[in-house]
Write a protein that holds these residues in place. Structure first.
Motif, PDB file in Angstrom:
ATOM      1  N   SER A   2     -12.528 -35.753  -1.559  1.00  0.00           N
ATOM      2  CA  SER A   2     -11.758 -34.928  -2.507  1.00  0.00           C
ATOM      3  C   SER A   2     -12.142 -35.292  -3.945  1.00  0.00           C
ATOM      4  O   SER A   2     -12.726 -36.355  -4.203  1.00  0.00           O
ATOM      5  CB  SER A   2     -10.262 -35.177  -2.322  1.00  0.00           C
ATOM      6  OG  SER A   2      -9.936 -36.430  -2.871  1.00  0.00           O
ATOM      7  N   LYS A   3     -11.768 -34.385  -4.874  1.00  0.00           N
ATOM      8  CA  LYS A   3     -12.056 -34.602  -6.297  1.00  0.00           C
ATOM      9  C   LYS A   3     -11.424 -35.930  -6.769  1.00  0.00           C
ATOM     10  O   LYS A   3     -12.007 -36.691  -7.525  1.00  0.00           O
ATOM     11  CB  LYS A   3     -11.455 -33.427  -7.076  1.00  0.00           C
ATOM     12  CG  LYS A   3     -12.148 -33.088  -8.348  1.00  0.00           C
ATOM     13  CD  LYS A   3     -11.713 -31.710  -8.790  1.00  0.00           C
ATOM     14  CE  LYS A   3     -11.573 -31.656 -10.274  1.00  0.00           C
ATOM     15  NZ  LYS A   3     -11.134 -30.368 -10.778  1.00  0.00           N
ATOM     16  N   PHE A   4     -10.209 -36.183  -6.255  1.00  0.00           N
ATOM     17  CA  PHE A   4      -9.472 -37.382  -6.638  1.00  0.00           C
ATOM     18  C   PHE A   4     -10.207 -38.649  -6.172  1.00  0.00           C
ATOM     19  O   PHE A   4     -10.393 -39.597  -6.930  1.00  0.00           O
ATOM     20  CB  PHE A   4      -8.061 -37.305  -6.034  1.00  0.00           C
ATOM     21  CG  PHE A   4      -7.253 -38.544  -6.249  1.00  0.00           C
ATOM     22  CD1 PHE A   4      -6.769 -38.865  -7.514  1.00  0.00           C
ATOM     23  CD2 PHE A   4      -6.980 -39.399  -5.192  1.00  0.00           C
ATOM     24  CE1 PHE A   4      -6.031 -40.026  -7.712  1.00  0.00           C
ATOM     25  CE2 PHE A   4      -6.241 -40.561  -5.388  1.00  0.00           C
ATOM     26  CZ  PHE A   4      -5.761 -40.866  -6.648  1.00  0.00           C
ATOM     27  N   GLU A   5     -10.689 -38.603  -4.903  1.00  0.00           N
ATOM     28  CA  GLU A   5     -11.416 -39.771  -4.360  1.00  0.00           C
ATOM     29  C   GLU A   5     -12.732 -39.994  -5.108  1.00  0.00           C
ATOM     30  O   GLU A   5     -13.127 -41.120  -5.379  1.00  0.00           O
ATOM     31  CB  GLU A   5     -11.695 -39.566  -2.864  1.00  0.00           C
ATOM     32  CG  GLU A   5     -10.463 -39.773  -2.007  1.00  0.00           C
ATOM     33  CD  GLU A   5     -10.686 -39.287  -0.572  1.00  0.00           C
ATOM     34  OE1 GLU A   5     -10.072 -39.858   0.329  1.00  0.00           O
ATOM     35  OE2 GLU A   5     -11.476 -38.338  -0.377  1.00  0.00           O
ATOM     36  N   VAL A 105     -15.281 -38.214 -15.801  1.00  0.00           N
ATOM     37  CA  VAL A 105     -14.012 -38.582 -15.156  1.00  0.00           C
ATOM     38  C   VAL A 105     -12.819 -37.931 -15.847  1.00  0.00           C
ATOM     39  O   VAL A 105     -11.835 -37.600 -15.201  1.00  0.00           O
ATOM     40  CB  VAL A 105     -13.813 -40.127 -15.105  1.00  0.00           C
ATOM     41  CG1 VAL A 105     -14.757 -40.764 -14.112  1.00  0.00           C
ATOM     42  CG2 VAL A 105     -13.964 -40.761 -16.479  1.00  0.00           C
ATOM     43  N   ALA A 106     -12.923 -37.733 -17.165  1.00  0.00           N
ATOM     44  CA  ALA A 106     -11.794 -37.144 -17.898  1.00  0.00           C
ATOM     45  C   ALA A 106     -11.791 -35.623 -17.798  1.00  0.00           C
ATOM     46  O   ALA A 106     -10.761 -34.985 -18.029  1.00  0.00           O
ATOM     47  CB  ALA A 106     -11.836 -37.581 -19.361  1.00  0.00           C
ATOM     48  N   ILE A 107     -12.953 -35.041 -17.464  1.00  0.00           N
ATOM     49  CA  ILE A 107     -12.970 -33.591 -17.197  1.00  0.00           C
ATOM     50  C   ILE A 107     -12.231 -33.357 -15.873  1.00  0.00           C
ATOM     51  O   ILE A 107     -11.483 -32.400 -15.716  1.00  0.00           O
ATOM     52  CB  ILE A 107     -14.429 -33.056 -17.096  1.00  0.00           C
ATOM     53  CG1 ILE A 107     -15.172 -33.236 -18.427  1.00  0.00           C
ATOM     54  CG2 ILE A 107     -14.466 -31.613 -16.607  1.00  0.00           C
ATOM     55  CD1 ILE A 107     -14.865 -32.234 -19.496  1.00  0.00           C
ATOM     56  N   ASN A 108     -12.435 -34.286 -14.933  1.00  0.00           N
ATOM     57  CA  ASN A 108     -11.801 -34.147 -13.613  1.00  0.00           C
ATOM     58  C   ASN A 108     -10.338 -34.599 -13.603  1.00  0.00           C
ATOM     59  O   ASN A 108      -9.575 -34.180 -12.742  1.00  0.00           O
ATOM     60  CB  ASN A 108     -12.581 -34.945 -12.561  1.00  0.00           C
ATOM     61  CG  ASN A 108     -13.923 -34.297 -12.273  1.00  0.00           C
ATOM     62  OD1 ASN A 108     -14.086 -33.083 -12.438  1.00  0.00           O
ATOM     63  ND2 ASN A 108     -14.901 -35.089 -11.867  1.00  0.00           N
ATOM     64  N   ASP A 109      -9.958 -35.464 -14.531  1.00  0.00           N
ATOM     65  CA  ASP A 109      -8.578 -35.963 -14.566  1.00  0.00           C
ATOM     66  C   ASP A 109      -8.144 -36.096 -16.025  1.00  0.00           C
ATOM     67  O   ASP A 109      -8.518 -37.051 -16.714  1.00  0.00           O
ATOM     68  CB  ASP A 109      -8.524 -37.333 -13.857  1.00  0.00           C
ATOM     69  CG  ASP A 109      -7.141 -37.965 -13.918  1.00  0.00           C
ATOM     70  OD1 ASP A 109      -6.238 -37.387 -14.573  1.00  0.00           O
ATOM     71  OD2 ASP A 109      -6.960 -39.046 -13.323  1.00  0.00           O
TER      72      ASP A 109
END
Ligand SMILES: Cc1cc2nc3c(=O)[nH]c(=O)nc-3n(C[C@H](O)[C@H](O)[C@H](O)COP(=O)(O)O)c2cc1C
Length: 347
Positions: A2-5, A105-109
């Motif tokens: 997943s995106k989170f993992e 990482v900040a684009i994703n979260d």
């Protein structure tokens, strides 16, 4: 995954990179930047005043006191917010440029955006956003590139090219197919200049020319001879075929001095940044005499910022003093003259 993992994986890799690069075990690179192979012809009669030497340059309409950038490093992890803010403070006081580490990482979260934001501390510095170019093959496009620039109020975007680094990561992004076309698309659509950079293995003249034709406005050579990325990635690998294969790449890459010369020859007018093993004011002078417009320093700034902002400023003062004395003893009174100086020779 997943995106989170995936993001969790990137964050733990970033932590490992930070810790390994700060460890003294990895202070040595078996290749050197090549800058030590050059010397300036000493001018015993410079006919200028040391105190009148002008080390300023103008980038994106902003005046820098030194032709220098703190190269991109961190973001996303816990300690990154303080590191980026402290580096930005030093950059602002010393009036030099700065890049932040990969913002993927900040684009994703979006909770991680804060670790990259430095504009409140350094409203006027020349600031580069940063994403891996290979992400354009993994779902990123103009929205994410513009997002990275807007996130930090950057003046330009660095797209980093790191095929060897990715190849040495089990979890790396290995598909570099058709990237040039995608980089071209970003250059056309983004309302800020796009610069391309390597992270430590250099850029050839041929690659620089392709990037320039695609619309890239600047190249940071990120040559071999600085932070030993091969060793750092090797240390992250468990015993495997990849680890075995990695050891034979220890001399891989284009030394910084050679990469500057190659890019300068193929793209004489492109904005050229010299990084990878730049450590002293004389290194900066040599890089500029070889054709660079500005130099970049990463790992030493990280080591100093872990001590204090003042330690960074003191190191930057040492660089400035070395650069000024070198310019004095060559007999050039500004960066334009240094760039066109013919007094740099190979031993
Ligand atoms: C801990 C660390 C993290 C880095 N992360 C990035 C990054 O996210 N993006 C990037 O373009 N370069 C990154 N770099 C590469 C540096 O910007 C630079 O190109 C490289 O370290 C060579 O310069 P140096 O010899 O002065 O350290 C990183 C460097 C270090 C030391």
């Amino acid at each position: 995954m997943s995106k989170f993992e995936l993001n969790k994986l990137h964050i733990s890799r970033k932590k490992e990179h930070l810790n390994l690069s700060l460890s003294h075990e990895f202070s040595y690179n078996s290749i050197n930047s090549g800058l030590d192979d050059y010397y300036f012809i000493h001018n015993a009669l410079p006919e200028i005043s040391l105190d009148e030497i002008d080390t300023t340059i103008t980038v994106f309409g902003k005046k820098l006191d030194l032709p220098l950038m703190i190269s991109p490093m961190v973001g996303g992890i816990d300690e990154a917010g303080k590191i980026n803010k402290d580096l930005a403070k030093a950059a602002s006081i010393a009036k030099i440029a700065m890049g932040v580490g990969s913002q993927r990482v900040a684009i994703n979260d979006k909770n991680l955006k804060e670790t990259f934001k430095v504009r409140e501390i350094a409203p006027d510095i020349v600031l580069f956003a940063n994403l891996g170019a290979v992400q354009l093959n993994y779902g990123f496009g103009i929205k994410e590139c513009a997002g990275a620039v807007d996130m930090i109020g950057a003046d330009a975007l660095f797209l980093h090219l790191n095929p060897l680094q990715e190849a040495l990561q089990v979890e790396g992004n290995h598909n570099f197919e058709n990237l040039l076309e995608k980089i071209k698309g970003i250059c056309e659509e983004l309302d800020k200049p796009v610069f391309a950079r390597e992270i430590g293995f250099g850029i050839s003249g041929e690659v620089a020319l392709k990037l320039k034709m695609a619309g890239v406005k600047g190249i940071d050579v990120g040559g071999s001879g600085g932070t030993p990325w091969l060793e750092i990635e090797k240390a992250r690998l468990e015993n495997s075929n990849l680890k075995e294969a990695a050891q034979f790449f220890k001399n891989w890459g284009i030394p910084t001095s050679e990469s500057i010369k190659m890019v300068k020859e193929s793209c004489p007018d492109i904005f050229l940044i010299a990084s990878g093993g730049v450590r002293t004011g004389i290194d900066v002078a040599k890089a500029i005499a070889l054709g660079a417009d500005m130099a970049g320093i990463a790992l030493p700034m990280l080591r100093y910022v872990k001590i204090s902002i003042n330690a960074c400023l003191s190191y930057l003062k040492e660089i400035e003093t070395g650069l000024r004395i070198a310019m004095f003893c060559i007999g050039v009174s500004n960066i334009r003259q240094l760039k066109s100086s013919l007094s740099l020779k190979k031993y």
